[in-house]
Design an enzyme around this catalytic site. Structure first.
Site, PDB file in Angstrom:
ATOM      1  CG  LEU A  88     -12.217   7.872   3.483  1.00 12.29           C
ATOM      2  CD1 LEU A  88     -11.753   6.845   4.506  1.00 12.29           C
ATOM      3  CD2 LEU A  88     -13.607   8.387   3.853  1.00 12.29           C
ATOM      4  N   GLY A  89      -9.871  11.550   1.196  1.00 12.50           N
ATOM      5  CA  GLY A  89      -8.968  12.690   1.201  1.00 12.50           C
ATOM      6  C   GLY A  89      -9.693  14.009   1.027  1.00 12.50           C
ATOM      7  CE1 TYR A 115       4.202  -2.336  -1.774  1.00 15.62           C
ATOM      8  CE2 TYR A 115       5.312  -0.946  -0.184  1.00 15.62           C
ATOM      9  CZ  TYR A 115       4.244  -1.741  -0.531  1.00 15.62           C
ATOM     10  OH  TYR A 115       3.219  -1.924   0.362  1.00 15.62           O
ATOM     11  CB  SER A 166      -5.855   1.454   1.674  1.00 18.75           C
ATOM     12  OG  SER A 166      -6.586   2.203   0.729  1.00 18.75           O
ATOM     13  N   GLY A 183      -7.624   4.808  -0.854  1.00 19.58           N
ATOM     14  CA  GLY A 183      -7.173   5.220  -2.177  1.00 19.58           C
ATOM     15  C   GLY A 183      -7.488   6.663  -2.518  1.00 19.58           C
TER      16      GLY A 183
END
Length: 326
Positions: free
Chosen positions: A222-223, A53, A215, A219
């Site tokens: 579904l927000g 990351y 997830s 991504g």
């Protein structure tokens, strides 16, 4: 906050896991510190990261940020169940061809030492294989992980992106060595990605692994306000996805409006309703997003709502083979 055992282990983790992938690339260090402090204050004790990351030439940056947060003291390290991962390239010229994506005893040892150094700690509670590497034998893999456990550098071993049969083979090999084996599988799983219900979730439940969905909002699909946000984007890929799911997302938004809850929290609550799930990984970019996600723990989805969600986002029909055979 609610807590549960991580798979068949005796270790207790919060029902939400703080994902740190945005720390560095999208969330600056000051905001990341605020978010980690707020997570502890809210009772989130489960933090997930990975050695890669920060990405590319900045690989390791996220672990470094977490390490500097730990260094502030105040019991921060002691309060956190820390999970990181190994598999990807760290762009380390000293490793040459051994830095390529994959797993080996050499790489596990080298990358574990690097993670410990960046995280400024002497141990990691959950060390996860970021992806399956079928070119490496389980004799080599379990030998490397057993050594790390015996040295006190890691507590438990987890997997990520494993197929159901990979989990079964791994656990069979571990049992033959009288080793605990895997305690968790981190897997892509959400309302729009339910294929794991065929094989991965049943295998995990049967063999003692907790599922950690990554997830969980697909991504951002579904927000909350996803339809409007994706419609306004210039990304061709996002526009294609919104067209693919438009009818379902409209029905989902309507259901969430009836419930009086935002889509992202309902999507997380749906995951938490599944007994196979230990803790979905939330990947907030801001403190406000983190605080908002906490409400999912208080959402109860009754049988009628679960049925409507199944109608909007149909799954494979259960576990294999009954999902497709008699």
């Amino acid at each position: 906050m609610q807590y549960t055992s991580l798979g068949k282990s005796g270790m207790k983790v919060s029902k939400l896991c703080l994902g740190t992938m945005n720390f560095g690339p999208h969330t600056d260090e000051k905001e990341a510190f605020r978010m980690m402090d707020a997570a502890l204050d809210a009772g989130i004790n489960f933090f997930d990261t990975a050695d890669v990351y920060g990405w590319g030439e900045n690989s390791g940056l996220t672990e470094e940020i977490i390490g500097r947060w730990f260094k502030q003291g105040g019991g921060r390290r002691e309060k956190v169940v820390l999970a990181t991962k190994v598999y990807g390239s760290m762009s380390d010229p000293l490793d040459g061809p051994n830095d390529e994506a994959g797993l080996s005893a050499y790489k596990i040892r080298r990358h574990l030492e690097g993670s410990l150094r960046r995280l400024q700690t002497d141990h990691i509670e959950l060390y996860q294989m970021h992806h399956v590497d079928r070119s490496v034998s389980w004799d080599e893999l379990w030998g490397a992980f057993e050594l790390a456990v015996n040295q006190g550098k890691i507590g438990y071993v987890g997997s990520s992106n494993f197929a159901g049969w990979d989990i079964a083979v791994a656990q069979g090999e571990a049992k033959s060595r009288r080793f605990l084996g895997l305690v968790a599988e981190q897997h892509k799983y959400s309302l729009t990605c339910r294929l794991p219900e065929l094989e991965v979730l049943p295998a995990a439940q049967s063999l003692g692994l907790g599922i950690i969905p990554w997830s969980p909002l697909d991504g951002g699909l579904l927000g909350r306000n996803a339809l409007m946000k994706l419609q306004n984007t210039r990304s061709g890929g996002d526009n294609k996805r919104i067209e693919q799911y438009r009818t379902q997302l409209e029905a989902f938004a309507e259901l969430c409006n009836e419930l009086g809850e935002p889509q992202d929290n309902v999507a997380l609550a749906w995951l938490l309703h599944n007994p196979a799930v230990t803790a979905p990984i939330t990947g907030p970019r801001t403190l406000e997003q983190l605080e908002s996600s906490l409400h999912c723990l208080n959402i109860h989805l009754d049988e009628s709502v679960m049925k409507r969600l199944d109608e909007i986002f149909p799954g494979p029909g259960g576990a294999a083979p009954k999902a497709y055979a008699w």
